[in-house]
Design a protein around this motif. Sequence first.
Motif, PDB file in Angstrom:
ATOM      1  N   LEU A 134      -2.263  11.219 -16.278  1.00  0.00           N
ATOM      2  CA  LEU A 134      -2.190  11.051 -14.825  1.00  0.00           C
ATOM      3  C   LEU A 134      -1.540  12.241 -14.152  1.00  0.00           C
ATOM      4  CD1 LEU A 134      -1.263   7.276 -14.414  1.00  0.00           C
ATOM      5  CD2 LEU A 134      -3.433   8.396 -13.887  1.00  0.00           C
ATOM      6  N   ASN A 135      -0.764  13.024 -14.915  1.00  0.00           N
ATOM      7  CA  ASN A 135      -0.126  14.200 -14.333  1.00  0.00           C
ATOM      8  C   ASN A 135      -1.165  15.206 -13.846  1.00  0.00           C
ATOM      9  OD1 ASN A 135       2.226  15.725 -13.639  1.00  0.00           O
ATOM     10  ND2 ASN A 135       1.907  17.002 -15.435  1.00  0.00           N
ATOM     11  N   PHE A 136      -2.294  15.317 -14.568  1.00  0.00           N
ATOM     12  CA  PHE A 136      -3.359  16.210 -14.115  1.00  0.00           C
ATOM     13  C   PHE A 136      -3.950  15.713 -12.800  1.00  0.00           C
ATOM     14  CE2 PHE A 136      -3.151  17.524 -18.526  1.00  0.00           C
ATOM     15  CZ  PHE A 136      -3.446  18.879 -18.461  1.00  0.00           C
ATOM     16  N   TYR A 137      -4.175  14.409 -12.706  1.00  0.00           N
ATOM     17  CA  TYR A 137      -4.689  13.849 -11.452  1.00  0.00           C
ATOM     18  C   TYR A 137      -3.689  14.042 -10.321  1.00  0.00           C
ATOM     19  CZ  TYR A 137      -5.772  10.353  -7.903  1.00  0.00           C
ATOM     20  OH  TYR A 137      -6.019   9.726  -6.709  1.00  0.00           O
ATOM     21  N   ASN A 138      -2.416  13.787 -10.594  1.00  0.00           N
ATOM     22  CA  ASN A 138      -1.389  13.932  -9.561  1.00  0.00           C
ATOM     23  C   ASN A 138      -1.299  15.373  -9.061  1.00  0.00           C
ATOM     24  OD1 ASN A 138      -0.805  11.229  -9.906  1.00  0.00           O
ATOM     25  ND2 ASN A 138       0.958  11.602 -11.239  1.00  0.00           N
ATOM     26  N   LYS A 139      -1.338  16.330  -9.982  1.00  0.00           N
ATOM     27  CA  LYS A 139      -1.255  17.740  -9.588  1.00  0.00           C
ATOM     28  C   LYS A 139      -2.472  18.139  -8.752  1.00  0.00           C
ATOM     29  CE  LYS A 139       2.556  19.281 -11.655  1.00  0.00           C
ATOM     30  NZ  LYS A 139       3.086  18.070 -12.287  1.00  0.00           N
ATOM     31  N   TRP A 140      -3.650  17.672  -9.150  1.00  0.00           N
ATOM     32  CA  TRP A 140      -4.854  17.960  -8.355  1.00  0.00           C
ATOM     33  C   TRP A 140      -4.729  17.332  -6.967  1.00  0.00           C
ATOM     34  CZ3 TRP A 140      -8.283  14.320  -6.328  1.00  0.00           C
ATOM     35  CH2 TRP A 140      -9.415  14.862  -5.710  1.00  0.00           C
ATOM     36  N   LEU A 141      -4.197  16.098  -6.916  1.00  0.00           N
ATOM     37  CA  LEU A 141      -4.061  15.412  -5.643  1.00  0.00           C
ATOM     38  C   LEU A 141      -3.067  16.123  -4.734  1.00  0.00           C
ATOM     39  CD1 LEU A 141      -4.964  12.905  -4.076  1.00  0.00           C
ATOM     40  CD2 LEU A 141      -3.059  11.665  -5.116  1.00  0.00           C
ATOM     41  N   TYR A 142      -1.943  16.577  -5.289  1.00  0.00           N
ATOM     42  CA  TYR A 142      -0.955  17.291  -4.484  1.00  0.00           C
ATOM     43  C   TYR A 142      -1.511  18.637  -4.014  1.00  0.00           C
ATOM     44  CZ  TYR A 142       3.073  14.208  -4.788  1.00  0.00           C
ATOM     45  OH  TYR A 142       3.940  13.158  -4.616  1.00  0.00           O
ATOM     46  N   THR A 143      -2.269  19.318  -4.872  1.00  0.00           N
ATOM     47  CA  THR A 143      -2.882  20.587  -4.460  1.00  0.00           C
ATOM     48  C   THR A 143      -3.883  20.355  -3.333  1.00  0.00           C
ATOM     49  OG1 THR A 143      -2.643  21.435  -6.719  1.00  0.00           O
ATOM     50  CG2 THR A 143      -4.145  22.610  -5.264  1.00  0.00           C
ATOM     51  N   LYS A 144      -4.693  19.339  -3.471  1.00  0.00           N
ATOM     52  CA  LYS A 144      -5.671  18.983  -2.433  1.00  0.00           C
ATOM     53  C   LYS A 144      -4.970  18.634  -1.125  1.00  0.00           C
ATOM     54  CE  LYS A 144      -9.051  15.348  -1.396  1.00  0.00           C
ATOM     55  NZ  LYS A 144      -9.689  14.112  -1.912  1.00  0.00           N
ATOM     56  N   SER A 145      -3.896  17.856  -1.211  1.00  0.00           N
ATOM     57  CA  SER A 145      -3.164  17.464  -0.013  1.00  0.00           C
ATOM     58  C   SER A 145      -2.518  18.667   0.666  1.00  0.00           C
ATOM     59  CB  SER A 145      -2.089  16.434  -0.371  1.00  0.00           C
ATOM     60  OG  SER A 145      -2.670  15.252  -0.868  1.00  0.00           O
ATOM     61  N   MET A 146      -1.993  19.606  -0.133  1.00  0.00           N
ATOM     62  CA  MET A 146      -1.396  20.807   0.437  1.00  0.00           C
ATOM     63  C   MET A 146      -2.434  21.599   1.236  1.00  0.00           C
ATOM     64  SD  MET A 146       0.525  23.989  -1.493  1.00  0.00           S
ATOM     65  CE  MET A 146      -0.941  24.378  -2.473  1.00  0.00           C
ATOM     66  N   CYS A 147      -3.627  21.762   0.660  1.00  0.00           N
ATOM     67  CA  CYS A 147      -4.681  22.503   1.363  1.00  0.00           C
ATOM     68  C   CYS A 147      -5.112  21.773   2.633  1.00  0.00           C
ATOM     69  CB  CYS A 147      -5.875  22.704   0.437  1.00  0.00           C
ATOM     70  SG  CYS A 147      -5.533  23.768  -0.989  1.00  0.00           S
ATOM     71  N   ARG A 148      -5.246  20.458   2.559  1.00  0.00           N
ATOM     72  CA  ARG A 148      -5.696  19.700   3.727  1.00  0.00           C
ATOM     73  C   ARG A 148      -4.639  19.679   4.826  1.00  0.00           C
ATOM     74  NH1 ARG A 148      -6.113  14.597   1.774  1.00  0.00           N
ATOM     75  NH2 ARG A 148      -4.071  14.124   2.657  1.00  0.00           N
ATOM     76  N   GLU A 149      -3.370  19.428   4.441  1.00  0.00           N
ATOM     77  CA  GLU A 149      -2.306  19.302   5.434  1.00  0.00           C
ATOM     78  C   GLU A 149      -1.937  20.646   6.050  1.00  0.00           C
ATOM     79  OE1 GLU A 149      -0.723  16.616   6.585  1.00  0.00           O
ATOM     80  OE2 GLU A 149      -1.744  15.141   5.318  1.00  0.00           O
ATOM     81  N   TRP A 150      -1.810  21.689   5.231  1.00  0.00           N
ATOM     82  CA  TRP A 150      -1.303  22.977   5.713  1.00  0.00           C
ATOM     83  C   TRP A 150      -2.391  23.911   6.220  1.00  0.00           C
ATOM     84  CZ3 TRP A 150       2.900  24.634   1.567  1.00  0.00           C
ATOM     85  CH2 TRP A 150       3.980  23.749   1.653  1.00  0.00           C
ATOM     86  N   PHE A 151      -3.521  23.966   5.527  1.00  0.00           N
ATOM     87  CA  PHE A 151      -4.535  24.956   5.890  1.00  0.00           C
ATOM     88  C   PHE A 151      -5.629  24.380   6.784  1.00  0.00           C
ATOM     89  CE2 PHE A 151      -2.853  26.338   1.699  1.00  0.00           C
ATOM     90  CZ  PHE A 151      -2.209  27.477   2.138  1.00  0.00           C
ATOM     91  N   LEU A 152      -6.111  23.192   6.457  1.00  0.00           N
ATOM     92  CA  LEU A 152      -7.157  22.590   7.277  1.00  0.00           C
ATOM     93  C   LEU A 152      -6.593  21.853   8.480  1.00  0.00           C
ATOM     94  CD1 LEU A 152      -9.600  21.218   4.541  1.00  0.00           C
ATOM     95  CD2 LEU A 152      -9.595  23.448   5.674  1.00  0.00           C
ATOM     96  N   GLY A 153      -5.315  21.514   8.435  1.00  0.00           N
ATOM     97  CA  GLY A 153      -4.716  20.823   9.572  1.00  0.00           C
ATOM     98  C   GLY A 153      -5.215  19.413   9.754  1.00  0.00           C
ATOM     99  N   ARG A 154      -5.681  18.796   8.669  1.00  0.00           N
ATOM    100  CA  ARG A 154      -6.136  17.408   8.716  1.00  0.00           C
ATOM    101  C   ARG A 154      -5.047  16.546   8.080  1.00  0.00           C
ATOM    102  NH1 ARG A 154     -11.361  16.037   6.269  1.00  0.00           N
ATOM    103  NH2 ARG A 154     -11.333  14.424   7.890  1.00  0.00           N
TER     104      ARG A 154
END
Length: 420
Positions: free
Chosen positions: A310-330
């Motif tokens: 699950l750590n791989f899923y969690n890391k992917w999810l946090y990376t995805k969230s970082m891109c969405r929250e910080w770069f895409l502004g969604r």
Amino acid sequence: MTQPLTVAVLIPAHNEETTIGELVQACLDQPYPIAQLIVVADSCNDRTAQVAREAGASLVLETSHADKAANQNDALPYITADVIVGFDGDSRPTRDCITLMLADLAKGYDATCSSILPLQETGFFIEARRFAYSLGSQWWRLCQRRVGRLQVLTGASYAFRTDVVRAVGGFPNGLISADMDITWKLHENGYKAWYTPAALTLTVDPENWAEYRAQMPRWAAGYFQNVARYRGQMWHWRSLLTVGTAMFDLVTLWWWALVVVYNLATWQHLSMFRYMGYWFAGHTALTMYLVSRVVGWKKAALGFAPYTLLNFYNKWLYTKSMCREWFLGRHYASWTGRSGRKTVITPMTRRRRRALAQVGVYAGTAASLAGGYLGSTALWGLGAAAALCIPLSLVRVRGTGRRRAPAPSHTSPAAPPTTR
């Protein structure tokens, strides 16, 4: 002789009729005297409020905020005790939990939180979460406490001085993760946060993939929303060390995966796999030892594989969230999980779309020119594709599909609480 601190237990709850009665009773059974026990039943369509009253709550407020911080703020005017001890509606403190947290506050700290473990006994997701909680309590939280910058005072079990909460304007809201929000609000105002590892609270954790997948995106989005809100605090060396190590841990996994794929694809530097094996064995032994100190070797062994996967899923999810929250502004704007509320993500603004499209054109053109200058067909093609595809991918196409409902506002006036 110094008078002991008085305690008000505050429990925000949403549809918790199956757990709220045992939680209220567990609080009343604590050896530390409880001056007030307040339950805030938010948007409930079950018997949460009634069960809380029958179990012995001194005050029950019924609200419709759909926001944890707003619920806690509704209860704040009723609190007369020195300390607010908060528990989630699906949690249960073990004996002496409040006593141990209050002992740390009596030493001069302004806030603290307890250790957390799953209430359920076993299951794939339960074993993974038990491993993660145990590792965090023996490593991450102790390191953060030593540095003086806890990333989050867990909302499932905390203790705040009442005057401190009032001094910072109450529980801050507007973000998807309220417990991290109040933690950094305390840091911002110079208050001292602590962690009480000996205190323990059990909490209901996700037992299946649907529940886990609903909970984790909120945690991930909340993390990056809070870092963005308190970005001014991130320049302090204590914050840089705490948040910086978390970000380093996030990117290291992807760097490790890229190195492995590259070496296997090119069949080069194969000797490094031996050293990576040594590192993995050492890392496994250390983490197993730390976790075993909390739950024993058997539970540590049972949780290692689920936690690692699950750590791989969690890391992917946090990376995805970082891109969405910080770069895409969604921004993730809904409160999901076992409450059953739907996920709502705010749309990208027109200004952000234009800015990202321009960056894509400039970066792609620069890469294409560099490819032409260096004679690299691959770089030229990649740059040309980026210059063309990135702006096109940001074009908002209007079709006949259904539009998502707008995100609920956390700042608009809500129905006043009722007491019974």
